[in-house]
Every structure is written in C-alpha cells, then in structure tokens.
Design a protein around this motif. Structure first.
Motif, PDB file in Angstrom:
ATOM      1  N   HIS A  66       0.784  -1.363  -0.034  1.00 48.34           N
ATOM      2  CA  HIS A  66      -0.028  -0.043  -0.052  1.00 48.34           C
ATOM      3  C   HIS A  66       0.747   1.206   0.012  1.00 48.34           C
ATOM      4  O   HIS A  66       1.595   1.346   0.909  1.00 48.34           O
ATOM      5  N   HIS A  68       0.682   5.540  -1.657  1.00 46.88           N
ATOM      6  CA  HIS A  68       0.208   6.692  -2.514  1.00 46.88           C
ATOM      7  C   HIS A  68       1.351   7.254  -3.056  1.00 46.88           C
ATOM      8  O   HIS A  68       1.732   8.200  -2.701  1.00 46.88           O
ATOM      9  N   HIS A 216      -8.891   1.762   3.160  1.00 38.36           N
ATOM     10  CA  HIS A 216      -8.395   1.943   4.546  1.00 38.36           C
ATOM     11  C   HIS A 216      -9.309   1.393   5.550  1.00 38.36           C
ATOM     12  O   HIS A 216     -10.613   1.815   5.356  1.00 38.36           O
ATOM     13  N   HIS A 253      -4.120  -0.835   7.079  1.00 35.21           N
ATOM     14  CA  HIS A 253      -3.853  -0.362   8.353  1.00 35.21           C
ATOM     15  C   HIS A 253      -4.283  -1.522   9.609  1.00 35.21           C
ATOM     16  O   HIS A 253      -3.557  -2.072  10.203  1.00 35.21           O
ATOM     17  N   ASP A 304       2.481   2.946   3.054  1.00 37.32           N
ATOM     18  CA  ASP A 304       1.567   4.124   3.047  1.00 37.32           C
ATOM     19  C   ASP A 304       2.341   5.053   2.211  1.00 37.32           C
ATOM     20  O   ASP A 304       3.465   4.896   1.764  1.00 37.32           O
TER      21      ASP A 304
HETATM   22 ZN   LIG Z   1      -2.865   5.160   2.810  1.00 37.73          ZN
END
Ligand SMILES: [Zn+2]
Length: 438
Positions: A66, A68, A216, A253, A304
């Motif tokens: 994961h 971005h 998420h 998460h 993340d």
């Molecule tokens: Zn994220």
C-alpha cells in the motif's frame, strides 16, 4: 534452450525454508527456471548472460502492499500533527491545489525510482488521476496494481463526486492490457468517507471488471468512534452488513480491529496490509500483527504514502514491523525475522492476489529479484540473511534490481528513466508548493 540470465553468488534468500550460502537464480522469459544452490545449476546450455552478486545478498523483490505514490511531493510538508488535522488542514488542501495528471505522473516516477532503489519490485498504489500513475509505472517497468481512489467529496481529477464512477470506468478501460506489468484496481478511501452506496458500487464495479478493490480500514480510534456513532458497527462489520466484505481484497492499517473483527476478516478471506511506520508517525496505534496472524488473517506490509512515512523503503518497513510487534507484546520472540520478511513477500503478495506470482524465487515465479551490496560495515558479518534484512539492512544497500527478468537497476542506477531529471522537476514543483519566501 539456454536461460536468458543467471544471477549467481549469494547468499541467496529465496523464501521461507529456501536459502543457500552460494546460490543461483536462472531466468527465462521473465520467469525463474531455477533457484537453488550454485552447484545444483546444471543447464543443458550456458545462460546467455551472467550477473554475479559478488557476495551480495540475493532476495525476491519486496512487495509494497500500500502506498500513494504521487504523495512524494508532500513528503515532509506537514509533520508532527494528529491524523485528522494533518489530513483535513494540510494534505487535502494541498492535494486540491497541486494534484493533476502531470503532477501524478512526475511524482509517481519519483516514487517508483525510490521504491526500486530500496528493493521493492511490486507495488499497490492508490491515488487520483491514476491513468497518469499507470503511465509512470508502465514506463518504469515496475510491477504495479494501480488503483483509482473513490471518495464522496470532490477529489483531484474528480471535481464532481457524481462522476466518480464514470472516471473509474474510463480508468479501468484505459489500463486494460496496456502494459504487461501494470494492472488496475479500485480504492474506496474508507468506510467513514464513503457512503454505503459508494462502497457497494465500488465492490460491484470491481467485480464487473474483474479487478481487486481495497480500502483503508480501522486506522484510528476516531474512525471507530465515527463508525459506531453513524452505523452502529465497526468498519469490517459495516462492510459485512453491506454484503461486500468478502469482495474486498484487503483492508489497509487494521490498527483497531478487535477479536471479533479479526475473526470476521479471517472467515471472509480478507487480508490486512499493515503500515507500521506510518501508524507510529501519526500515533494511530500499531497493527497487532501477531494477533491477526494467530486469528488466521493474512497480513502484508506497506509503506503508505511518503507524506506519512516519510520514505517508501520496504526494507525500512521490515524493521518497524518487527520492533512494533516485540514492543507491543513485550515479547522479543514475537514476529521473528523470517516471519517479518515473509509478510513483505508472500503476505503482501496474497493481500494483492499475486500469490504464486511474486514473493518467492522458485521455478514458475516471476523473476523479480534484488541484489544487495556486500561490502558495508553494517552488513559485516552476516550470519543470517533474514535477520540481516530485518535488523541491519537499509534501502540504500540495494545494488541491482530485476523485474520480470529485466534489469531495471544496475549499480544503483535506474535504467528505465532519467531519475535525476525527475528529482530536479519535483524539487522545482516543491518550491512552488512551499510558496514565496521558502
Ligand atoms: Zn493510505
């Protein structure tokens, strides 16, 4: 027929139970044909090319469950803040102003360069303007699942939330078969920013196009409080109530899952991608990885985005995951080095639906591999490669990287695009983000 390439030297750590002090990995047509001891490699014809690791550790490419990617532009822009203030007062406004397809392509290239140079060969990237991100990964030659973000309020590239699924459809069609290593997915931001109808439509659209979807899930106490107040259910239960939990590939998460939620995820076959470094930085809590594994949940690791980590090194993430488990349980035996490393390989691969494809160097698996440097004080001596990877190695130890048998990094130089030029352009953009006087 001769193999295309032989990577030899070692040690070779090819997966749980698969390690050799002197190893060899043979590659043909992008796949591993042999992984084992150097002595055991007896090909009928010599390989076309040989890459000697010169004593450097050889391992499967790490799988970042994961990130971005384009948020590399916002790395270090707003630190030391609570998640809600960080997101609503800093990140969302900056995104509204600066995120566009050109920015996403540029800053995803930066992310891809950073990830390759720290040992990641597969990534699941969720953001906006994702046709631009798909172009970036396609150009880089990195294995990627690129997910268009879904939100109920205006987002970059989606000024009218009423058009969000039209944008998703266009994106999914654009990506279809365009690059061999890039596939598409959807990412509903969360159960508290997406209405039940939005979550259900995300699930339906993903199924219609045969792509995975993610969200998420259970990141902060605030989220749990909001979900209970609004829907009388925690996030996983909420998705189960909507009839779509089983269609979710993985949640990201999983910090505040209780035993009931964990059991629900295990039964539904839904994975959790833990991002411990980001959880620590935002003080969200940490994901109880040993507890989830004991409950039968598949767990992978992710970095993340660079705005909450602030780097994209999966080698760094290994150390954080291992130490968080030991500290949280007050048990130094919790999450061994081998277990931790496997989270970032087969764990993440399973969370992304890529089990049997990546995460291990064995015949039939993708030839995605990383060679580290050998001669560094912090790598001397190296009794146990798994322990070294979790407890000693740095992303900057990565020397060579192969994706699908193609060398994309040689001697720490990215071969597929001009990373120096990308860095210069991102620095120029960052000066505008910082504003006058910065
Ligand atoms: Zn994220």
């Amino acid at each position: 027929m001769a193999d295309d390439l032989l990577v030899k030297g070692g040690p070779l750590w090819a997966g749980v139970g698969l390690s050799w002090s002197q190893g060899a990995v043979a590659v043909k047509d992008g796949l591993v044909t042999y992984a084992g001891s150097a002595d055991g490699y007896q090909p009928p014809a010599p390989p076309a090319k040989v890459l000697d690791s010169q004593g450097g550790l050889i391992l499967p490419g790490l799988v970042n469950g994961h990130t971005h990617g384009a948020m590399t532009l916002f790395r270090g822009l707003a630190d030391d803040l609570p998640l809600e203030a960080w997101l609503h007062q800093h990140i969302f406004p900056a995104e509204a102003k600066w995120v566009n397809p050109e920015m996403v392509e540029l800053c995803t290239l930066l992310a891809a360069g950073e990830m390759l140079l720290s040992g990641t060969t597969t990534v699941c990237d969720a953001y906006f303007c994702m046709t631009a991100a798909a172009r970036a990964y396609g150009q880089v030659g990195m294995r990627a699942i690129v997910c268009q973000g879904v939100l109920d309020f205006p987002a970059p590239g989606v000024p009218d939330p009423g058009q969000k699924f039209a944008v998703c459809r266009d994106f999914l069609e654009y990506c279809q078969g365009r690059w061999p290593l890039v596939s598409a997915g959807l990412f509903a931001h969360s159960c508290y920013t997406c209405s039940p109808a939005t979550l259900q439509e995300t699930s339906r659209l993903a199924a219609e196009h045969g792509v995975p979807w993610f969200t998420h899930l259970s990141e902060t106490v605030h989220e749990i409080y909001t979900m209970r107040q609004r829907f009388g259910a925690d996030p996983a239960q909420h998705l189960a109530n909507l009839g779509i939990l089983e269609s979710l590939k993985a949640g990201v998460h999983g910090v505040w899952l209780d035993a009931e939620e964990a059991a629900l995820l295990a039964r539904a076959g839904v994975g959790i991608i833990a991002c411990q470094e980001s959880e620590m930085k935002l003080a969200s809590g940490t994901c109880d990885i040993p507890g989830l594994l004991a409950a039968g949940v598949t767990v992978g690791l992710g970095t993340d985005g660079a705005a909450s980590n602030n780097d994209l090194s999966m080698i760094g993430e290994l150390g954080f995951a291992s130490r968080a488990a030991k500290l949280d349980t007050m048990d130094p035996t919790a999450l061994s080095a081998v277990q931790t490393l496997d989270l970032a390989l087969t764990g993440s691969a399973r969370c992304l639906g890529l089990e049997g494809v990546v995460g291990r160097l064995a015949p039939g698996f993708a030839a995605d591999l990383v060679v580290l440097q050998a001669l560094a004080p912090h790598l001397t001596p190296m009794y146990d490669p798994a322990s070294a990877l979790v407890n000693q190695c740095r992303g900057a130890d990565v020397r060579h990287v192969l994706v699908a048998g193609r060398q994309v990094v040689a001697d720490r130089q990215v071969l597929t695009f001009d990373l120096r030029e990308v860095m210069a352009r991102v620095r120029g953009l960052a000066r505008q983000v910082a504003g006058p006087g910065a």
